[in-house]
Design a protein around this motif. Structure first.
Motif, PDB file in Angstrom:
ATOM      1  N   SER A 118      -8.744  -3.685   3.105  1.00 36.87           N
ATOM      2  CA  SER A 118      -7.559  -4.049   3.369  1.00 36.87           C
ATOM      3  C   SER A 118      -7.407  -5.255   3.190  1.00 36.87           C
ATOM      4  CB  SER A 118      -7.857  -3.700   5.159  1.00 36.87           C
ATOM      5  OG  SER A 118      -6.120  -4.262   5.218  1.00 36.87           O
ATOM      6  N   VAL A 119      -5.864  -5.299   2.114  1.00 32.72           N
ATOM      7  CA  VAL A 119      -5.581  -6.416   2.094  1.00 32.72           C
ATOM      8  C   VAL A 119      -4.144  -6.316   2.476  1.00 32.72           C
ATOM      9  CG1 VAL A 119      -6.034  -6.279  -0.361  1.00 32.72           C
ATOM     10  CG2 VAL A 119      -5.274  -8.576   0.766  1.00 32.72           C
ATOM     11  N   ARG A 120      -3.275  -7.878   2.838  1.00 36.73           N
ATOM     12  CA  ARG A 120      -1.688  -7.729   3.467  1.00 36.73           C
ATOM     13  C   ARG A 120      -1.673  -6.475   3.885  1.00 36.73           C
ATOM     14  NH1 ARG A 120       0.188 -12.670   2.541  1.00 36.73           N
ATOM     15  NH2 ARG A 120      -1.192 -13.095   0.868  1.00 36.73           N
ATOM     16  N   ASP A 121      -0.556  -5.164   3.583  1.00 38.14           N
ATOM     17  CA  ASP A 121      -0.407  -4.171   3.855  1.00 38.14           C
ATOM     18  C   ASP A 121      -0.585  -2.673   3.186  1.00 38.14           C
ATOM     19  OD1 ASP A 121       3.202  -5.205   4.622  1.00 38.14           O
ATOM     20  OD2 ASP A 121       1.351  -5.374   6.003  1.00 38.14           O
ATOM     21  N   THR A 122      -1.957  -3.383   2.036  1.00 34.88           N
ATOM     22  CA  THR A 122      -2.592  -2.068   1.492  1.00 34.88           C
ATOM     23  C   THR A 122      -4.141  -1.829   1.803  1.00 34.88           C
ATOM     24  OG1 THR A 122      -1.056  -3.452  -0.593  1.00 34.88           O
ATOM     25  CG2 THR A 122      -3.147  -2.153  -1.363  1.00 34.88           C
ATOM     26  N   THR A 123      -4.319  -0.513   2.080  1.00 34.92           N
ATOM     27  CA  THR A 123      -5.568  -0.289   1.590  1.00 34.92           C
ATOM     28  C   THR A 123      -5.992   0.460   0.158  1.00 34.92           C
ATOM     29  OG1 THR A 123      -4.338   1.825   2.964  1.00 34.92           O
ATOM     30  CG2 THR A 123      -5.083  -0.112   4.388  1.00 34.92           C
ATOM     31  N   GLN A 124      -7.398   0.663   0.558  1.00 35.65           N
ATOM     32  CA  GLN A 124      -7.440   1.196  -0.965  1.00 35.65           C
ATOM     33  C   GLN A 124      -8.588   2.106   0.139  1.00 35.65           C
ATOM     34  OE1 GLN A 124      -9.091  -0.910  -3.526  1.00 35.65           O
ATOM     35  NE2 GLN A 124     -10.098   0.698  -4.735  1.00 35.65           N
TER      36      GLN A 124
END
Length: 114
Positions: A51-57
């Motif tokens: 997770s980074v900022r509003d992004t997830t992988q």
């Protein structure tokens, strides 16, 4: 150097759920990548969810079953694992990318029985 402390590992039956938590020893900024890797015996660590900022992988092998979430106020990240399978058995590590440095928790064992 930031310390990452994990909790929540343990044992579960196949189809069950577990939630892992990880808290940093300092402020974790939203632009810093934080998440989870896992390692099977004799294998290299593999990404589970980041997770980074509003992004997830999320890795394809756990997509739809595992959910990552961050609490910026508490400088922590959680991994909610549902519909667990025996092949999810591994040591799970909390991860934080700080500049050009990779930081790791001590690892927590997750064991899923059939």
């Amino acid at each position: 150097q930031v310390q990452l402390v994990e909790s929540g590992g343990g044992s579960a039956q196949a189809g069950g759920s577990l939630t892992l938590s990880c808290k940093g020893s300092r402020t974790i900024f939203e632009w810093e990548t934080m998440g989870w890797y896992r390692q099977f015996p004799g294998k290299e660590r593999e990404m589970v969810a980041l997770s980074v900022r509003d992004t997830t992988q999320v890795a394809p092998s756990v997509s739809g079953r595992f959910t990552i979430s961050r609490d910026h106020d508490k400088h922590s990240v959680a991994l909610k694992m549902r519909y667990l399978r025996p092949e999810d058995t591994a040591v799970y590590y909390c991860y934080l990318r700080n500049g050009d440095r990779d930081n790791w928790g001590q690892g927590t064992q997750v064991t899923v029985s059939s």
